[in-house]
Design an enzyme around this catalytic site. Structure first.
Site, PDB file in Angstrom:
ATOM      1  N   THR A 212      60.562  22.645  14.409  1.00 20.55           N
ATOM      2  CA  THR A 212      59.228  22.536  13.799  1.00 20.55           C
ATOM      3  C   THR A 212      58.592  23.897  13.520  1.00 20.55           C
ATOM      4  O   THR A 212      57.651  23.988  12.730  1.00 20.55           O
ATOM      5  CB  THR A 212      58.277  21.729  14.703  1.00 20.55           C
ATOM      6  OG1 THR A 212      58.097  22.434  15.943  1.00 20.55           O
ATOM      7  CG2 THR A 212      58.828  20.342  14.970  1.00 20.55           C
TER       8      THR A 212
ATOM      9  N   CYS B 274      51.697  19.970  26.756  1.00 23.70           N
ATOM     10  CA  CYS B 274      51.499  19.318  25.463  1.00 23.70           C
ATOM     11  C   CYS B 274      51.942  17.860  25.515  1.00 23.70           C
ATOM     12  O   CYS B 274      52.994  17.526  26.084  1.00 23.70           O
ATOM     13  CB  CYS B 274      52.271  20.054  24.372  1.00 23.70           C
ATOM     14  SG  CYS B 274      51.848  19.500  22.700  1.00 23.70           S
TER      15      CYS B 274
ATOM     16  N   ARG C 164      54.332  29.243  15.229  1.00 27.01           N
ATOM     17  CA  ARG C 164      52.896  29.057  15.055  1.00 27.01           C
ATOM     18  C   ARG C 164      52.349  28.220  16.202  1.00 27.01           C
ATOM     19  O   ARG C 164      53.045  27.348  16.736  1.00 27.01           O
ATOM     20  CB  ARG C 164      52.583  28.360  13.730  1.00 27.01           C
ATOM     21  CG  ARG C 164      53.138  29.065  12.505  1.00 27.01           C
ATOM     22  CD  ARG C 164      52.684  28.384  11.219  1.00 27.01           C
ATOM     23  NE  ARG C 164      52.958  26.947  11.204  1.00 27.01           N
ATOM     24  CZ  ARG C 164      54.131  26.407  10.891  1.00 27.01           C
ATOM     25  NH1 ARG C 164      55.160  27.188  10.587  1.00 27.01           N
ATOM     26  NH2 ARG C 164      54.285  25.103  10.883  1.00 27.01           N
TER      27      ARG C 164
ATOM     28  N   TRP D 242      31.885  47.526  53.367  1.00 24.53           N
ATOM     29  CA  TRP D 242      31.785  46.064  53.260  1.00 24.53           C
ATOM     30  C   TRP D 242      31.224  45.663  51.911  1.00 24.53           C
ATOM     31  O   TRP D 242      31.789  44.816  51.209  1.00 24.53           O
ATOM     32  CB  TRP D 242      30.906  45.489  54.379  1.00 24.53           C
ATOM     33  CG  TRP D 242      30.731  44.013  54.236  1.00 24.53           C
ATOM     34  CD1 TRP D 242      31.554  43.039  54.705  1.00 24.53           C
ATOM     35  CD2 TRP D 242      29.682  43.328  53.531  1.00 24.53           C
ATOM     36  NE1 TRP D 242      31.086  41.795  54.349  1.00 24.53           N
ATOM     37  CE2 TRP D 242      29.939  41.935  53.627  1.00 24.53           C
ATOM     38  CE3 TRP D 242      28.547  43.753  52.834  1.00 24.53           C
ATOM     39  CZ2 TRP D 242      29.099  40.976  53.056  1.00 24.53           C
ATOM     40  CZ3 TRP D 242      27.724  42.791  52.264  1.00 24.53           C
ATOM     41  CH2 TRP D 242      28.007  41.423  52.376  1.00 24.53           C
TER      42      TRP D 242
ATOM     43  N   TYR E 116      33.189  43.685  48.933  1.00 26.81           N
ATOM     44  CA  TYR E 116      32.667  42.380  48.524  1.00 26.81           C
ATOM     45  C   TYR E 116      32.432  42.346  47.016  1.00 26.81           C
ATOM     46  O   TYR E 116      32.748  41.364  46.337  1.00 26.81           O
ATOM     47  CB  TYR E 116      31.373  42.091  49.284  1.00 26.81           C
ATOM     48  CG  TYR E 116      30.802  40.708  49.069  1.00 26.81           C
ATOM     49  CD1 TYR E 116      31.367  39.586  49.672  1.00 26.81           C
ATOM     50  CD2 TYR E 116      29.675  40.521  48.267  1.00 26.81           C
ATOM     51  CE1 TYR E 116      30.829  38.324  49.498  1.00 26.81           C
ATOM     52  CE2 TYR E 116      29.140  39.260  48.078  1.00 26.81           C
ATOM     53  CZ  TYR E 116      29.708  38.170  48.692  1.00 26.81           C
ATOM     54  OH  TYR E 116      29.184  36.909  48.503  1.00 26.81           O
TER      55      TYR E 116
ATOM     56  N   ASP F  17      33.571  42.636  58.002  1.00 25.68           N
ATOM     57  CA  ASP F  17      32.831  41.377  57.915  1.00 25.68           C
ATOM     58  C   ASP F  17      32.844  40.631  59.252  1.00 25.68           C
ATOM     59  O   ASP F  17      33.911  40.338  59.811  1.00 25.68           O
ATOM     60  CB  ASP F  17      33.450  40.517  56.824  1.00 25.68           C
ATOM     61  CG  ASP F  17      32.722  39.207  56.648  1.00 25.68           C
ATOM     62  OD1 ASP F  17      31.623  39.244  56.089  1.00 25.68           O
ATOM     63  OD2 ASP F  17      33.253  38.171  57.083  1.00 25.68           O
TER      64      ASP F  17
END
Length: 499
Positions: A35, A43, A68, A428, A432, A448
């Site tokens: 094709t 698909c 395409r 920290w 973050y 943390d």
């Protein structure tokens, strides 16, 4: 499954294609020789015969081979396929180059070029072309051309933006070049595609794909817990908020709604008319904020044994790196609720009113220029301590002056280093911001407190060092490990640390 054309496993690709397995969406594309069309693995058309299939790691490779894009599955909707390596320097260079070409905000309004790209990466343009073509199978310009064409294809199919505007916001220098490229690659002109699709109306609606699993409830709960009334609203399956983007000296302001469609593994994005002129940037920001391009299989391969049952978790991002940085400063050493209260006061005092059809969306977050000019007393009256006042003003000034760029296309090491030079910004806060605004997958805020608790090192005198040592097996996905570690807590709390 590697995205490189020379390392794809065709038989495995065909099995994924037959199963229409959404986990591999964007990891490869199938060119059908009978094709001349290339498709995503999800698909819904009739599965082609194996002998008629060629497999490509990137849409640009398929188009370079003369295929395409399918008008049914629409390759432009597929999530991107980032790959990270801590060993192969050539692969890292090629992938970083591709990431910069994908990120429109990385160029500060200048058109991308191989010369500029090579300069950003610290290599010669000849070396960059050689590595890019060896690793991805196409040249940087071919890759960029495909990205622009697919962006334009999505805008033509899903919006009623004028074709001239579609050409310009997609990155083409002129409508003539756009029409010529579209005709050359797709065999039809833009107006023909619009007659087949296109949507009339003031708002733009586009769809964005992602790979499952995706813990939608956890992502929205994260945003819901931190939302500022007037700027954000969070429902069961959607996130809505206001947004302002400055591009080329012009401010585009409006609102957007991102609604999850778990059955189709997509997010439907509705964007107000005020933001349609910068729609490609909005799409990129939403993809980053919701972490739609994450590869759960690659991440789980490193983290699953340490954090079982959390493969659907993503790293929540942001639609505004500047806003995220300000809110990160407000959240230093306090709870989520307290940080949210301070952010609400900041919005109420300095935010810009905006009209929207949503009664819960009434303001834009304060612009950098506004907070850059804020007096200390004005911020102090909101309950913001002096150290954080200085940090907020410094961030706002650096962003307003163009010295600090907080988006996924920014240089991570340079940006983190610059953040640390600002008053009140420590490791920290910088980590973050890198995790959520710069989208660095290996950020790790070792200081943390909540992370220490989750990792069981909170009683150690060197908790940060112990946490850093524990994190080494999780590279290069430590940002995702942090989110999983926080999820371990029975009652998650605001990550806090001394900046």
């Amino acid at each position: 499954m590697s995205p490189d054309a020379d390392t794809l496993q065709p038989d495995a690709c065909y099995l994924a294609l037959k199963a229409r397995d959404a986990r591999f969406d964007g990891c490869f594309f199938t060119g059908v020789t009978s094709t001349g069309i290339y498709c995503r693995p999800v698909c819904r058309v009739r599965t082609p015969k194996r002998e008629n299939c060629r497999f490509f790691g990137h849409a640009a490779q398929a188009e370079s081979a003369g295929f395409r894009p399918c008008l049914r599955c629409r390759p432009e909707l597929a999530p991107h396929a980032p790959r990270w390596s801590i060993q192969d320097a050539s692969d890292m260079l090629a992938q970083q180059a591709a990431a910069l070409l994908d990120e429109p905000e990385a160029w500060n309004g200048d058109p991308p070029s191989v010369e500029l790209l090579a300069r950003r990466l610290g290599v010669s343009d000849r070396h960059l072309r050689r590595i890019f073509e060896a690793r991805l199978g196409v040249s940087p310009l071919q890759y960029l051309q495909t990205r622009r064409l697919l962006t334009a294809k999505q805008l033509l199919a899903d919006t009623d933006l004028p074709i001239t505007q579609v050409a310009l916001v997609s990155g083409f220098a002129s409508v003539r070049r756009f029409n010529a490229a579209f005709l050359q690659h797709y065999g039809l002109n833009p107006s023909q595609l619009r007659r087949e699709g296109g949507r009339a109306g003031g708002d733009a609606v586009v769809r964005l794909g992602y790979r499952p699993p995706y813990d939608i409830a956890a992502m929205l709960a994260f945003f819901r817990k931190r939302l500022i009334a007037g700027v954000e609203a969070v429902g069961e399956r959607e996130l809505a908020r206001t947004l302002a983007l400055e591009v080329g000296g012009q401010v585009h302001a409006g609102w957007l709604v991102a609604s999850f469609d778990p059955e189709r593994h997509q997010v439907e994005l509705r964007v107000s008319e005020g933001l349609r002129g910068v729609l490609p940037r909005v799409i990129r920001r939403v993809r980053a904020a919701l972490d739609l391009d994450a590869d759960p299989a690659a991440i789980a391969g490193v983290l699953h044994d340490s954090f079982p049952g959390t493969d659907g978790l993503r790293v929540p991002g942001t639609l505004s790196g500047y806003e995220l940085a300000v809110r990160a400063v407000l959240g230093q050493q306090i709870t989520v609720a307290a940080a949210r209260t301070l952010a609400q006061r900041l919005l109420d005092r300095f935010g810009t009113p905006i009209d929207t059809p949503w009664p819960t969306l009434t303001h834009l977050f304060p612009a950098p220029a506004v907070l850059a000019a804020a007096e200390g007393d004005a911020l102090g009256q909101l309950g913001i301590v002096r150290q954080r006042q200085a940090a907020i003003v410094a961030i706002a000034r650096a962003v307003a002056d163009g010295l600090l760029h907080l988006h996924p296309g920014a240089d991570v090491a340079a940006t983190v280093a610059l953040l640390r030079t600002l008053p009140g910004i420590g490791d920290w806060t910088a980590q973050y911001i890198a995790m959520r605004a710069l989208r660095w997958p290996d950020a790790f805020p070792a200081g943390d407190v909540a992370l220490h608790k989750a990792l069981g090192v909170q009683g150690s005198r060197q908790a940060a060092r112990d946490a850093e040592a524990a994190s080494q097996p999780w590279k290069p996905w430590r940002s995702y490990a942090v989110i999983r570690a926080w999820a371990r807590l029975a009652e998650p709390t605001q990550p806090v640390a001394t900046p």
